[in-house]
Design a protein around this motif. Sequence first.
Motif, PDB file in Angstrom:
ATOM      1  N   ALA A   1       0.655  -1.155  -0.131  1.00 55.47           N
ATOM      2  CA  ALA A   1       0.050   0.059  -0.050  1.00 55.47           C
ATOM      3  C   ALA A   1       0.890   1.185  -0.058  1.00 55.47           C
ATOM      4  O   ALA A   1       1.938   1.290   0.454  1.00 55.47           O
ATOM      5  N   GLY A   2       0.423   2.377  -0.286  1.00 56.31           N
ATOM      6  CA  GLY A   2       1.083   3.682  -0.386  1.00 56.31           C
ATOM      7  C   GLY A   2       0.579   4.561  -1.268  1.00 56.31           C
ATOM      8  O   GLY A   2      -0.217   4.241  -2.203  1.00 56.31           O
ATOM      9  N   GLU A   3       1.429   5.798  -1.778  1.00 56.23           N
ATOM     10  CA  GLU A   3       0.929   6.600  -2.597  1.00 56.23           C
ATOM     11  C   GLU A   3       1.609   6.427  -3.969  1.00 56.23           C
ATOM     12  O   GLU A   3       1.214   6.684  -4.911  1.00 56.23           O
ATOM     13  N   TRP A   4       2.798   5.830  -3.754  1.00 56.94           N
ATOM     14  CA  TRP A   4       3.565   5.716  -5.225  1.00 56.94           C
ATOM     15  C   TRP A   4       3.098   4.414  -5.859  1.00 56.94           C
ATOM     16  O   TRP A   4       2.690   3.582  -5.303  1.00 56.94           O
ATOM     17  N   ALA A   5       3.272   4.544  -7.343  1.00 58.43           N
ATOM     18  CA  ALA A   5       2.500   3.869  -8.169  1.00 58.43           C
ATOM     19  C   ALA A   5       3.711   3.629  -9.415  1.00 58.43           C
ATOM     20  O   ALA A   5       4.107   4.869  -9.885  1.00 58.43           O
ATOM     21  N   VAL A   6       3.486   2.662 -10.159  1.00 59.96           N
ATOM     22  CA  VAL A   6       4.251   2.511 -11.441  1.00 59.96           C
ATOM     23  C   VAL A   6       3.229   2.200 -12.312  1.00 59.96           C
ATOM     24  O   VAL A   6       2.484   1.126 -12.420  1.00 59.96           O
ATOM     25  N   VAL A   7       3.296   2.793 -13.470  1.00 62.96           N
ATOM     26  CA  VAL A   7       2.466   2.679 -14.783  1.00 62.96           C
ATOM     27  C   VAL A   7       3.546   2.472 -16.112  1.00 62.96           C
ATOM     28  O   VAL A   7       4.130   3.335 -16.238  1.00 62.96           O
TER      29      VAL A   7
ATOM     30  N   PHE B   1       6.597  13.135  -9.975  1.00 60.77           N
ATOM     31  CA  PHE B   1       6.749  12.093 -10.920  1.00 60.77           C
ATOM     32  C   PHE B   1       7.928  11.888 -11.234  1.00 60.77           C
ATOM     33  O   PHE B   1       8.968  12.914 -11.458  1.00 60.77           O
ATOM     34  N   ALA B   2       8.361  10.759 -11.846  1.00 60.28           N
ATOM     35  CA  ALA B   2       9.542  10.530 -12.685  1.00 60.28           C
ATOM     36  C   ALA B   2       9.241   9.642 -13.738  1.00 60.28           C
ATOM     37  O   ALA B   2       8.687   8.280 -13.388  1.00 60.28           O
ATOM     38  N   LEU B   3       9.300  10.047 -15.135  1.00 63.08           N
ATOM     39  CA  LEU B   3       8.911   9.442 -16.233  1.00 63.08           C
ATOM     40  C   LEU B   3      10.145   9.247 -17.122  1.00 63.08           C
ATOM     41  O   LEU B   3      10.952   9.911 -17.505  1.00 63.08           O
TER      42      LEU B   3
ATOM     43  N   VAL C   1       4.750   7.638  -9.992  1.00 60.92           N
ATOM     44  CA  VAL C   1       4.057   8.620  -9.692  1.00 60.92           C
ATOM     45  C   VAL C   1       3.251   8.765  -8.430  1.00 60.92           C
ATOM     46  O   VAL C   1       2.954   7.532  -7.866  1.00 60.92           O
ATOM     47  N   VAL C   2       3.033   9.961  -7.677  1.00 68.55           N
ATOM     48  CA  VAL C   2       2.362   9.696  -6.414  1.00 68.55           C
ATOM     49  C   VAL C   2       1.038   9.790  -6.806  1.00 68.55           C
ATOM     50  O   VAL C   2       0.452  10.851  -7.088  1.00 68.55           O
TER      51      VAL C   2
END
Length: 400
Positions: A9-15, A61-63, A24-25
Amino acid sequence: MFEVQQAAAGEWAVVAGGGRALLVVEPDAGRLRTLLPAVRAGFAETLDALVAGGLSRTPSFALLDASTDAVLLAVRGTASAVVTESGRERTVRATGVSSWVETQLTDAEAVSIGDGTSEGALPLVEGVVRATGLGWAAAERPEDVAATVAAPPKRERDTGPVYAVVEEPAQPDLQTRVPEATLGGVSAESESASEDADESATPETAGYDHLFGATMVRSVEEAAVRPEDEEAAPARIDLPGFITDSFPPAAGRLEGDHDGLTVMSGDLPRRSPAAEAAETPEPVPAREEFAVLLSDGRREPLSVPIVVGRAPSVTAVPSLHGARPVTLTSAEDDISRSHVAVVVEGDSVVVTDLHSRNGTLVVLPGASPQKLRSGEPTTVVIGTVIDLGSGATLTVEAAG
């Protein structure tokens, strides 16, 4: 393929999708689902989706775009990335930047974003997962993976001996009767009749029809073709009168000293100094350089094309090679992210509205304002004011 550090769980995710990955948060799962098609579409499309609600609401974010040879990286907010190039590491952060930091990595060997440690990492090609970081290595590109696939074994050539098959001559048919006249030759009466026929024939035969079917045996010396008189002088070429009359022989030249075909420098008419001066090309004026004066007081030279907006991206105009982003904001913040492109073509300045949201006005000296058509290049002159709205302007000037 990317490696992600999963989190329950948490705010960070990877797409991830299409060779691109976004850390991205974003706690909202529905929002993450809408970002997946943008990541699949491209680098610029993902940035547009992130700032769709305004720059102030854009999350950290980091893209990373690894779909091409030149890797693209964009970092905003608290996100950071560690880039490995030629065995050395450097950190990319967006500290003190209101929008984001965008860079191009031509020699990147590996990129680690967030908590991009390799321990406990899992592979991800496409999808959305909760994660605290991701990593990428250049060796994991599709073309490198294809190079590791074993090629099918080549078929060995047959190098054995080759035997020629010689057919036996056909045996004559014993039941076929051959006339004796054919086997015995021509009789004496037949030869005499043939000689009489040759004497009675006409000695002169028109054309070469009488040679067909006959074999002529001649020595090499007899077959050689030579001119009738090898010592004869070559034939003289008769030139038209308008050529021979244009170059009269020089005065005092001895007869026989000129072959009549070669034009001597002394035979050419002398040119007057006025004619030579008239044909001297005028010096080409040096190319005039231009610059633009921004409404906030900055002065940007147009030595290379520029893309102006509140958060410009050079990827918005792929046709402008070597373009430079120039950030310009306004009080109402109604300037598009990539608003206009300004480039020098020859001795003119060309302005193109990049399909901005509120449009672009140009005010030429002594003329009324006119609105540019989206995506249509327009030539302007020195003194032209380019109005992006809300007091944000660019004034075309001569560099100096």
